[in-house]
Design a protein around this motif. Structure first.
Motif, mmCIF file in Angstrom:
data_model
loop_
_atom_site.group_PDB
_atom_site.id
_atom_site.type_symbol
_atom_site.label_atom_id
_atom_site.label_comp_id
_atom_site.label_asym_id
_atom_site.label_seq_id
_atom_site.Cartn_x
_atom_site.Cartn_y
_atom_site.Cartn_z
ATOM 1 N N GLY A 229 0.810 -1.213 0.000
ATOM 2 C CA GLY A 229 0.000 0.000 0.000
ATOM 3 C C GLY A 229 0.846 1.266 0.000
ATOM 4 O O GLY A 229 0.531 2.234 -0.707
ATOM 5 N N THR A 230 1.927 1.270 0.788
ATOM 6 C CA THR A 230 2.797 2.445 0.820
ATOM 7 C C THR A 230 3.458 2.666 -0.529
ATOM 8 O O THR A 230 3.560 3.811 -1.008
ATOM 9 N N ALA A 231 3.919 1.600 -1.164
ATOM 10 C CA ALA A 231 4.530 1.731 -2.486
ATOM 11 C C ALA A 231 3.527 2.275 -3.505
ATOM 12 O O ALA A 231 3.862 3.166 -4.307
ATOM 13 N N ILE A 232 2.301 1.770 -3.461
ATOM 14 C CA ILE A 232 1.279 2.267 -4.385
ATOM 15 C C ILE A 232 0.978 3.737 -4.132
ATOM 16 O O ILE A 232 0.876 4.549 -5.066
ATOM 17 N N GLY A 233 0.842 4.112 -2.859
ATOM 18 C CA GLY A 233 0.535 5.501 -2.532
ATOM 19 C C GLY A 233 1.636 6.462 -2.931
ATOM 20 O O GLY A 233 1.376 7.548 -3.459
ATOM 21 N N TYR B 107 3.366 10.585 -6.490
ATOM 22 C CA TYR B 107 4.499 11.234 -7.156
ATOM 23 C C TYR B 107 4.225 11.444 -8.652
ATOM 24 O O TYR B 107 4.521 12.495 -9.210
ATOM 25 N N ILE B 108 3.674 10.428 -9.299
ATOM 26 C CA ILE B 108 3.402 10.538 -10.744
ATOM 27 C C ILE B 108 2.250 11.500 -11.001
ATOM 28 O O ILE B 108 2.327 12.383 -11.858
ATOM 29 N N GLY B 109 1.153 11.338 -10.243
ATOM 30 C CA GLY B 109 0.008 12.230 -10.390
ATOM 31 C C GLY B 109 -0.716 12.040 -11.712
ATOM 32 O O GLY B 109 -0.551 11.028 -12.407
ATOM 33 N N GLY B 110 -1.524 13.032 -12.091
ATOM 34 C CA GLY B 110 -2.210 13.014 -13.370
ATOM 35 C C GLY B 110 -3.243 11.911 -13.492
ATOM 36 O O GLY B 110 -3.897 11.511 -12.522
ATOM 37 N N VAL B 111 -3.374 11.412 -14.717
ATOM 38 C CA VAL B 111 -4.370 10.380 -15.012
ATOM 39 C C VAL B 111 -4.054 9.093 -14.261
ATOM 40 O O VAL B 111 -4.957 8.405 -13.782
ATOM 41 N N ILE C 13 -6.654 7.060 -11.824
ATOM 42 C CA ILE C 13 -7.064 5.669 -12.028
ATOM 43 C C ILE C 13 -6.789 4.841 -10.773
ATOM 44 O O ILE C 13 -7.646 4.065 -10.307
ATOM 45 N N VAL C 14 -5.593 5.001 -10.207
ATOM 46 C CA VAL C 14 -5.240 4.237 -9.004
ATOM 47 C C VAL C 14 -6.165 4.589 -7.848
ATOM 48 O O VAL C 14 -6.672 3.709 -7.133
ATOM 49 N N MET C 15 -6.412 5.864 -7.640
ATOM 50 C CA MET C 15 -7.298 6.275 -6.555
ATOM 51 C C MET C 15 -8.736 5.824 -6.788
ATOM 52 O O MET C 15 -9.468 5.529 -5.839
ATOM 53 N N VAL D 16 -9.591 2.977 -8.239
ATOM 54 C CA VAL D 16 -9.612 1.557 -7.846
ATOM 55 C C VAL D 16 -9.615 1.429 -6.325
ATOM 56 O O VAL D 16 -10.353 0.618 -5.745
ATOM 57 N N LEU D 17 -8.797 2.245 -5.659
ATOM 58 C CA LEU D 17 -8.746 2.190 -4.204
ATOM 59 C C LEU D 17 -10.053 2.650 -3.570
ATOM 60 O O LEU D 17 -10.466 2.120 -2.534
ATOM 61 N N ASP D 18 -10.707 3.620 -4.189
ATOM 62 C CA ASP D 18 -12.001 4.070 -3.675
ATOM 63 C C ASP D 18 -13.042 2.958 -3.757
ATOM 64 O O ASP D 18 -13.900 2.829 -2.870
ATOM 65 N N VAL D 19 -12.974 2.164 -4.828
ATOM 66 C CA VAL D 19 -13.893 1.027 -4.944
ATOM 67 C C VAL D 19 -13.632 0.028 -3.819
ATOM 68 O O VAL D 19 -14.574 -0.503 -3.202
ATOM 69 N N MET D 20 -12.355 -0.236 -3.523
ATOM 70 C CA MET D 20 -12.016 -1.153 -2.434
ATOM 71 C C MET D 20 -12.469 -0.595 -1.089
ATOM 72 O O MET D 20 -12.970 -1.338 -0.231
ATOM 73 N N LEU D 21 -12.310 0.716 -0.905
ATOM 74 C CA LEU D 21 -12.710 1.324 0.369
ATOM 75 C C LEU D 21 -14.221 1.392 0.527
ATOM 76 O O LEU D 21 -14.708 1.566 1.649
ATOM 77 N N SER D 22 -14.954 1.282 -0.571
ATOM 78 C CA SER D 22 -16.418 1.341 -0.475
ATOM 79 C C SER D 22 -16.995 0.084 0.165
ATOM 80 O O SER D 22 -18.127 0.095 0.642
ATOM 81 N N PHE D 23 -16.220 -1.004 0.170
ATOM 82 C CA PHE D 23 -16.665 -2.243 0.808
ATOM 83 C C PHE D 23 -16.233 -2.233 2.271
ATOM 84 O O PHE D 23 -15.107 -1.851 2.586
ATOM 85 N N PRO D 24 -17.091 -2.662 3.174
ATOM 86 C CA PRO D 24 -16.638 -2.855 4.567
ATOM 87 C C PRO D 24 -15.496 -3.859 4.617
ATOM 88 O O PRO D 24 -15.434 -4.799 3.815
ATOM 89 N N THR D 25 -14.580 -3.648 5.542
ATOM 90 C CA THR D 25 -13.390 -4.494 5.623
ATOM 91 C C THR D 25 -13.735 -5.965 5.759
ATOM 92 O O THR D 25 -13.165 -6.822 5.066
#
Length: 286
Positions: free
Chosen positions: A103-107, A112-116, A120-122, A124-133
């Motif tokens: 997770g730290t490497a992905i973040g 750092y890269i930013g942009g599109v 896209i990465v955020m 995907v992560l938002d979809v994962m965070l939308s589910f209860p753990t």
């Protein structure tokens, strides 16, 4: 004078001093140390073999011979409780360690890269965070099957998104700092800048949060074991012991109460320790 002091960087000695001044931090630290000691010294502390069955002594209440009673197979509850600490702590630590690294490497890379790419990465992560753990862990564990390795993988995947979120925010701020610009002008590549200059400056935040999320990982492990998606029996796990005791909750209350109390103490210790570390590393709280 006060404003100048507040803006100075926190030294390790000041961080330790702030941590030790919090009395609850000592409670969490000593309680967690005791639990870890019990798990490590399980072969010497457990009075019986956790897998040894004694049908004659099945469902015995707490007594001088069996301090916490026996289960429906005549196995000593205290011995299984001690060995169960090994599974819970091992699963929680390894799952959080894997999630923290990935997770730290992905973040860091995404921020750092930013942009599109970052969007896209955020997304995907938002979809994962939308589910209860627990629900996300349940789906992953159900697809992979019940085993120790699959349980660790399922819990680690559920915790990747929070770590990525925590690592991304300071990366966006740090990449605009002067020392990063100087490194870029000096000819350092993106990977060197990310993991040599940016990561060390925000790693403390990630480590502090990992202690809090380890408590969540232990709860998830117990929940998945309770519904049969954890470590298969007869291995002693706290969640599995609660599941076995739930069937006899009216006749043998000790089967579910003692493992539940062990989970409560462990989660409490990790939360107290995590809160103390977070307060000690936050200049505003000092």
């Amino acid at each position: 004078m006060t404003d100048i002091t507040a803006t100075e960087p926190v030294r390790p000695g000041g961080l330790w001093l702030s941590f030790t001044r919090n009395r609850l931090s000592w409670v969490g630290l000593l309680l967690l140390a005791a639990i870890v000691f019990v798990a490590v010294a399980a072969p010497w502390l457990a009075p019986y073999d956790p897998l040894e069955q004694n049908i004659v002594a099945r469902l015995e209440p707490p007594s001088a011979e069996f301090l916490l009673g026996t289960d429906s197979y005549g196995r000593d509850v205290l011995s299984r409780l001690i060995y169960g600490a090994r599974i819970s702590l091992f699963v929680g630590f390894v799952a959080i360690l894997i999630a923290m690294v990935i997770g730290t490497a992905i973040g860091v890379i995404s921020g750092y890269i930013g942009g599109v790419f970052d969007q896209i990465v955020m997304g995907v992560l938002d979809v994962m965070l939308s589910f209860p753990t627990l629900l996300l862990g349940l789906m992953i564990a159900a697809m992979l099957g019940a085993s120790l390795e699959n349980l660790i993988i399922a819990i680690a995947i559920t915790e990747v998104a929070p770590f990525a979120r925590v690592a991304r925010a300071p990366t966006i701020t740090l990449k605009q700092r002067d020392f990063v610009e100087a490194s870029r002008a000096y000819g350092c590549g993106p990977l060197r800048i990310m993991f040599r200059h940016i990561l060390p400056n925000m790693l403390s935040d990630v480590v502090v949060m990992s202690s809090l999320w380890m408590a969540s990982a232990i709860r998830t492990e117990a929940s998945l074991s309770f519904i049969g998606l954890g470590v298969p029996p007869p291995t002693a796990t706290w969640g599995g012991m609660i599941r076995e005791g739930f069937e006899n909750i009216l006749d043998a209350w000790w089967l579910a109460v003692f493992p539940s109390f062990a989970i409560l103490l462990t989660v409490l210790a990790l939360n107290l320790l995590g809160d103390a570390l977070r307060d000690a590393s936050d200049p505003r709280s000092r």
